[in-house]
Design an enzyme around this catalytic site. Structure first.
Site, PDB file in Angstrom:
ATOM      1  N   HIS A 144      25.658 -10.802  64.536  1.00  0.00           N
ATOM      2  CA  HIS A 144      25.985 -12.217  64.400  1.00  0.00           C
ATOM      3  C   HIS A 144      24.699 -12.978  64.126  1.00  0.00           C
ATOM      4  O   HIS A 144      23.703 -12.790  64.837  1.00  0.00           O
ATOM      5  CB  HIS A 144      26.661 -12.760  65.664  1.00  0.00           C
ATOM      6  CG  HIS A 144      27.928 -12.025  65.957  1.00  0.00           C
ATOM      7  ND1 HIS A 144      29.059 -12.192  65.187  1.00  0.00           N
ATOM      8  CD2 HIS A 144      28.217 -11.068  66.861  1.00  0.00           C
ATOM      9  CE1 HIS A 144      29.999 -11.383  65.636  1.00  0.00           C
ATOM     10  NE2 HIS A 144      29.511 -10.679  66.643  1.00  0.00           N
TER      11      HIS A 144
ATOM     12  N   TYR B 161      23.733 -21.471  61.194  1.00  0.00           N
ATOM     13  CA  TYR B 161      23.678 -20.175  60.502  1.00  0.00           C
ATOM     14  C   TYR B 161      22.467 -20.008  59.590  1.00  0.00           C
ATOM     15  O   TYR B 161      22.291 -18.943  59.000  1.00  0.00           O
ATOM     16  CB  TYR B 161      24.972 -19.979  59.687  1.00  0.00           C
ATOM     17  CG  TYR B 161      26.209 -19.948  60.560  1.00  0.00           C
ATOM     18  CD1 TYR B 161      26.390 -18.936  61.500  1.00  0.00           C
ATOM     19  CD2 TYR B 161      27.189 -20.940  60.462  1.00  0.00           C
ATOM     20  CE1 TYR B 161      27.511 -18.909  62.320  1.00  0.00           C
ATOM     21  CE2 TYR B 161      28.326 -20.913  61.271  1.00  0.00           C
ATOM     22  CZ  TYR B 161      28.471 -19.902  62.196  1.00  0.00           C
ATOM     23  OH  TYR B 161      29.578 -19.868  63.007  1.00  0.00           O
TER      24      TYR B 161
HETATM   25  C1  DQA Z   1      29.336 -15.400  63.316  1.00  0.00           C
HETATM   26  C2  DQA Z   1      29.778 -16.013  64.640  1.00  0.00           C
HETATM   27  C3  DQA Z   1      31.275 -16.234  64.674  1.00  0.00           C
HETATM   28  O1  DQA Z   1      31.654 -16.836  65.903  1.00  0.00           O
HETATM   29  C4  DQA Z   1      31.686 -17.162  63.547  1.00  0.00           C
HETATM   30  O2  DQA Z   1      33.082 -17.326  63.546  1.00  0.00           O
HETATM   31  C5  DQA Z   1      31.180 -16.710  62.222  1.00  0.00           C
HETATM   32  C6  DQA Z   1      29.820 -16.204  62.118  1.00  0.00           C
HETATM   33  C7  DQA Z   1      27.797 -15.307  63.205  1.00  0.00           C
HETATM   34  O3  DQA Z   1      27.330 -14.581  62.332  1.00  0.00           O
HETATM   35  O4  DQA Z   1      27.077 -15.972  63.951  1.00  0.00           O
HETATM   36  O5  DQA Z   1      31.864 -16.833  61.206  1.00  0.00           O
HETATM   37  O6  DQA Z   1      29.862 -14.080  63.231  1.00  0.00           O
END
Ligand code: DQA
Length: 139
Positions: A97, A23
């Protein structure tokens, strides 16, 4: 002044310390500052919650705004309640995402909210939020 809602869901308050290799190292506050710097002329309602009902009520509140950007976190993959709230909205709306959900576990490839939004951005990190806000503003 245009008003845009940027809503972040479950576990996104832990950005920065949560799996930075996936992330990134930016916190949610860093992303908020980035958006505020890029869009000084926009009233941004930048929020995060770990409570699904609260998230749904914010989605509904955004009906009176000029656009909505959502990152529902893991709710993306199973929340029909969030899908239904998004479906009722007629303002421009984008799903974001940070990570490329399509290159990860199989269950992350499914988004139950995608059919209820205009566009989806995945895998661009914080830049995805910039692109999404630009889109909802029509810029
Ligand atoms: C997310 C991707 C999702 O699968 C995950 O559960 C998240 C973050 C992303 O920003 O990449 O909490 O939404």
């Amino acid at each position: 002044m245009a008003r845009v809602f940027v809503l972040n869901g479950v576990n996104l308050g832990s950005l920065g310390e949560r799996r930075p290799e996936v992330y990134g190292s930016q916190t949610l506050r860093d992303i908020e500052d980035l958006l505020r710097g890029e869009f000084p002329d926009v009233e941004l309602e930048f929020r995060q919650t770990d409570f699904e009902g609260e998230f749904v009520s914010w989605v509904r509140e955004s009906a009176s705004s000029d656009g909505l950007v959502v990152n529902p976190g893991a709710w993306t993959h199973y929340s029909y309640a969030i899908h239904d709230a998004l479906e009722m909205l007629s303002v421009p709306k984008v799903e974001v995402h940070l990570s490329n959900v399509h290159a990860r576990e199989g269950w992350r490839r499914v988004s139950v909210v995608s059919p209820a939004v205009d566009a989806t951005v995945a895998g661009m990190g914080a830049s995805g939020y910039l692109a999404a806000v630009r889109y909802v503003l029509g810029r």
